[in-house]
Design a protein around this motif. Structure first.
Motif, PDB file in Angstrom:
ATOM      1  N   PRO A 157       0.782  -1.225   0.000  1.00  0.00           N
ATOM      2  CA  PRO A 157       0.000   0.000   0.000  1.00  0.00           C
ATOM      3  C   PRO A 157       0.816   1.278   0.000  1.00  0.00           C
ATOM      4  O   PRO A 157       0.258   2.364  -0.015  1.00  0.00           O
ATOM      5  CB  PRO A 157      -0.833  -0.113   1.282  1.00  0.00           C
ATOM      6  N   GLY A 158       2.134   1.162  -0.019  1.00  0.00           N
ATOM      7  CA  GLY A 158       2.976   2.342  -0.177  1.00  0.00           C
ATOM      8  C   GLY A 158       3.398   2.994   1.121  1.00  0.00           C
ATOM      9  O   GLY A 158       2.896   2.677   2.191  1.00  0.00           O
ATOM     10  N   PRO A 159       4.326   3.943   1.022  1.00  0.00           N
ATOM     11  CA  PRO A 159       4.907   4.568   2.208  1.00  0.00           C
ATOM     12  C   PRO A 159       3.971   5.512   2.953  1.00  0.00           C
ATOM     13  O   PRO A 159       4.270   5.896   4.087  1.00  0.00           O
ATOM     14  CB  PRO A 159       6.111   5.335   1.643  1.00  0.00           C
ATOM     15  N   TYR A 160       2.849   5.896   2.362  1.00  0.00           N
ATOM     16  CA  TYR A 160       1.949   6.817   3.053  1.00  0.00           C
ATOM     17  C   TYR A 160       0.974   6.115   3.988  1.00  0.00           C
ATOM     18  O   TYR A 160       0.268   6.772   4.746  1.00  0.00           O
ATOM     19  CB  TYR A 160       1.183   7.689   2.050  1.00  0.00           C
ATOM     20  N   LEU A 161       0.932   4.784   3.945  1.00  0.00           N
ATOM     21  CA  LEU A 161       0.062   4.101   4.897  1.00  0.00           C
ATOM     22  C   LEU A 161       0.728   4.158   6.268  1.00  0.00           C
ATOM     23  O   LEU A 161       1.888   3.749   6.425  1.00  0.00           O
ATOM     24  CB  LEU A 161      -0.179   2.645   4.503  1.00  0.00           C
ATOM     25  N   ASP A 162       0.003   4.656   7.253  1.00  0.00           N
ATOM     26  CA  ASP A 162       0.529   4.816   8.606  1.00  0.00           C
ATOM     27  C   ASP A 162       0.325   3.511   9.381  1.00  0.00           C
ATOM     28  O   ASP A 162      -0.648   3.335  10.107  1.00  0.00           O
ATOM     29  CB  ASP A 162      -0.169   5.992   9.299  1.00  0.00           C
ATOM     30  N   TRP A 163       1.283   2.595   9.193  1.00  0.00           N
ATOM     31  CA  TRP A 163       1.210   1.295   9.856  1.00  0.00           C
ATOM     32  C   TRP A 163       1.207   1.452  11.372  1.00  0.00           C
ATOM     33  O   TRP A 163       0.493   0.716  12.065  1.00  0.00           O
ATOM     34  CB  TRP A 163       2.393   0.428   9.436  1.00  0.00           C
ATOM     35  N   GLN A 164       1.999   2.381  11.895  1.00  0.00           N
ATOM     36  CA  GLN A 164       2.048   2.578  13.349  1.00  0.00           C
ATOM     37  C   GLN A 164       0.684   2.970  13.881  1.00  0.00           C
ATOM     38  O   GLN A 164       0.281   2.501  14.943  1.00  0.00           O
ATOM     39  CB  GLN A 164       3.095   3.621  13.719  1.00  0.00           C
ATOM     40  N   ARG A 165      -0.016   3.826  13.175  1.00  0.00           N
ATOM     41  CA  ARG A 165      -1.346   4.247  13.606  1.00  0.00           C
ATOM     42  C   ARG A 165      -2.297   3.044  13.672  1.00  0.00           C
ATOM     43  O   ARG A 165      -3.040   2.887  14.632  1.00  0.00           O
ATOM     44  CB  ARG A 165      -1.885   5.294  12.629  1.00  0.00           C
ATOM     45  N   ILE A 166      -2.258   2.223  12.645  1.00  0.00           N
ATOM     46  CA  ILE A 166      -3.135   1.045  12.604  1.00  0.00           C
ATOM     47  C   ILE A 166      -2.765   0.074  13.722  1.00  0.00           C
ATOM     48  O   ILE A 166      -3.633  -0.376  14.479  1.00  0.00           O
ATOM     49  CB  ILE A 166      -3.065   0.372  11.222  1.00  0.00           C
ATOM     50  N   ARG A 167      -1.489  -0.235  13.851  1.00  0.00           N
ATOM     51  CA  ARG A 167      -1.055  -1.202  14.871  1.00  0.00           C
ATOM     52  C   ARG A 167      -1.306  -0.674  16.286  1.00  0.00           C
ATOM     53  O   ARG A 167      -1.670  -1.444  17.181  1.00  0.00           O
ATOM     54  CB  ARG A 167       0.406  -1.569  14.662  1.00  0.00           C
ATOM     55  N   ARG A 168      -1.141   0.624  16.481  1.00  0.00           N
ATOM     56  CA  ARG A 168      -1.411   1.226  17.793  1.00  0.00           C
ATOM     57  C   ARG A 168      -2.894   1.127  18.131  1.00  0.00           C
ATOM     58  O   ARG A 168      -3.275   0.775  19.260  1.00  0.00           O
ATOM     59  CB  ARG A 168      -0.930   2.674  17.810  1.00  0.00           C
ATOM     60  N   ALA A 169      -3.762   1.384  17.167  1.00  0.00           N
ATOM     61  CA  ALA A 169      -5.205   1.297  17.389  1.00  0.00           C
ATOM     62  C   ALA A 169      -5.614  -0.138  17.716  1.00  0.00           C
ATOM     63  O   ALA A 169      -6.443  -0.371  18.606  1.00  0.00           O
ATOM     64  CB  ALA A 169      -5.967   1.801  16.165  1.00  0.00           C
ATOM     65  N   LEU A 170      -5.014  -1.096  17.027  1.00  0.00           N
ATOM     66  CA  LEU A 170      -5.315  -2.508  17.309  1.00  0.00           C
ATOM     67  C   LEU A 170      -4.828  -2.882  18.707  1.00  0.00           C
ATOM     68  O   LEU A 170      -5.547  -3.531  19.473  1.00  0.00           O
ATOM     69  CB  LEU A 170      -4.678  -3.409  16.246  1.00  0.00           C
ATOM     70  N   ALA A 171      -3.600  -2.459  19.029  1.00  0.00           N
ATOM     71  CA  ALA A 171      -3.044  -2.766  20.362  1.00  0.00           C
ATOM     72  C   ALA A 171      -3.890  -2.121  21.455  1.00  0.00           C
ATOM     73  O   ALA A 171      -4.172  -2.757  22.484  1.00  0.00           O
ATOM     74  CB  ALA A 171      -1.599  -2.292  20.452  1.00  0.00           C
ATOM     75  N   ASP A 172      -4.304  -0.882  21.255  1.00  0.00           N
ATOM     76  CA  ASP A 172      -5.151  -0.200  22.245  1.00  0.00           C
ATOM     77  C   ASP A 172      -6.477  -0.930  22.431  1.00  0.00           C
ATOM     78  O   ASP A 172      -6.967  -1.076  23.552  1.00  0.00           O
ATOM     79  CB  ASP A 172      -5.423   1.251  21.824  1.00  0.00           C
ATOM     80  N   TYR A 173      -7.062  -1.403  21.329  1.00  0.00           N
ATOM     81  CA  TYR A 173      -8.323  -2.134  21.430  1.00  0.00           C
ATOM     82  C   TYR A 173      -8.138  -3.392  22.266  1.00  0.00           C
ATOM     83  O   TYR A 173      -8.912  -3.662  23.187  1.00  0.00           O
ATOM     84  CB  TYR A 173      -8.836  -2.509  20.038  1.00  0.00           C
ATOM     85  N   TYR A 174      -7.090  -4.165  21.962  1.00  0.00           N
ATOM     86  CA  TYR A 174      -6.888  -5.429  22.690  1.00  0.00           C
ATOM     87  C   TYR A 174      -6.457  -5.198  24.130  1.00  0.00           C
ATOM     88  O   TYR A 174      -6.773  -6.006  24.997  1.00  0.00           O
ATOM     89  CB  TYR A 174      -5.910  -6.328  21.930  1.00  0.00           C
ATOM     90  N   ALA A 175      -5.757  -4.090  24.403  1.00  0.00           N
ATOM     91  CA  ALA A 175      -5.375  -3.781  25.774  1.00  0.00           C
ATOM     92  C   ALA A 175      -6.598  -3.472  26.622  1.00  0.00           C
ATOM     93  O   ALA A 175      -6.635  -3.775  27.816  1.00  0.00           O
ATOM     94  CB  ALA A 175      -4.398  -2.607  25.800  1.00  0.00           C
ATOM     95  N   GLY A 176      -7.627  -2.883  25.990  1.00  0.00           N
ATOM     96  CA  GLY A 176      -8.847  -2.548  26.717  1.00  0.00           C
ATOM     97  C   GLY A 176      -9.898  -3.649  26.708  1.00  0.00           C
ATOM     98  O   GLY A 176     -10.904  -3.563  27.387  1.00  0.00           O
TER      99      GLY A 176
END
Length: 177
Positions: A157-176
């Motif tokens: 999907p190219g360099p503009y996809l913010d993987w950190q944002r996606i992975r952080r949102a997933l991690a936050d969901y599972y942490a809660g």
């Protein structure tokens, strides 16, 4: 989030005893770097008019699909059931296992390698990933880009996809959870 359904003929059954264990993110725009117009939907249905744009003459005979398409507005369109095999990855390999179409879910984001994705797309893709991970738990630790499973052949999907944002949102969901 609501999902519109449009059936693609570019689908077949997954091999028996093959669990869904990978989510693959892509980008697509038709014509390249142009958004809207319904051309992606036509492409995934084998209804793309080769005369509508010069680029379409080079791709209109390809047989391609994805499980989900997320438009710039965040609208989600499902073309293939997650239980079936969509034709999104082509020749590919993940962790040494070839033919990713056999065991993955493909999510196309309307976009390009050289432009940021929209806020609405991030909201939708995170929601979609979480839903898929709940239905197919093996995918929870397996999220890749098309470029990861077909290096040298694909860049999306190219360099503009913010993987950190996606992975952080997933991690936050599972942490809660």
């Amino acid at each position: 989030m609501p999902v519109r359904h449009i059936a693609s003929p570019n689908v077949n059954p997954r091999p028996e005893q093959t669990p869904v264990r990978l989510i693959v993110l892509h980008n697509i725009s038709l014509p390249p770097a142009q958004f809207g117009g319904g051309y992606i939907e036509q492409f995934f249905q084998n209804k793309l008019d080769a005369n509508a744009h010069p680029y379409f003459q080079t791709i209109h005979e390809l047989k391609v699909s994805a499980h989900l398409l997320i438009l710039r507005t965040g609208e989600m369109i499902q073309f293939v059931s997650f239980n079936d095999r969509a034709w999104h990855a082509g020749r590919s390999s993940y962790l040494g296992v070839p033919e990713c179409n056999d065991y993955s879910v493909g999510i196309e984001l309307e976009g390009t390698d050289d432009q940021p994705f929209t806020e609405a797309q991030y909201t939708a893709v995170i929601a979609a990933i979480l839903s898929i991970q709940q239905a197919y738990p093996h995918t929870r630790r397996h999220l890749a880009g098309h470029s990861d499973i077909a290096p040298g052949r694909k860049t999306d999907p190219g360099p503009y996809l913010d993987w950190q944002r996606i992975r952080r949102a997933l991690a936050d969901y599972y942490a809660g959870a």
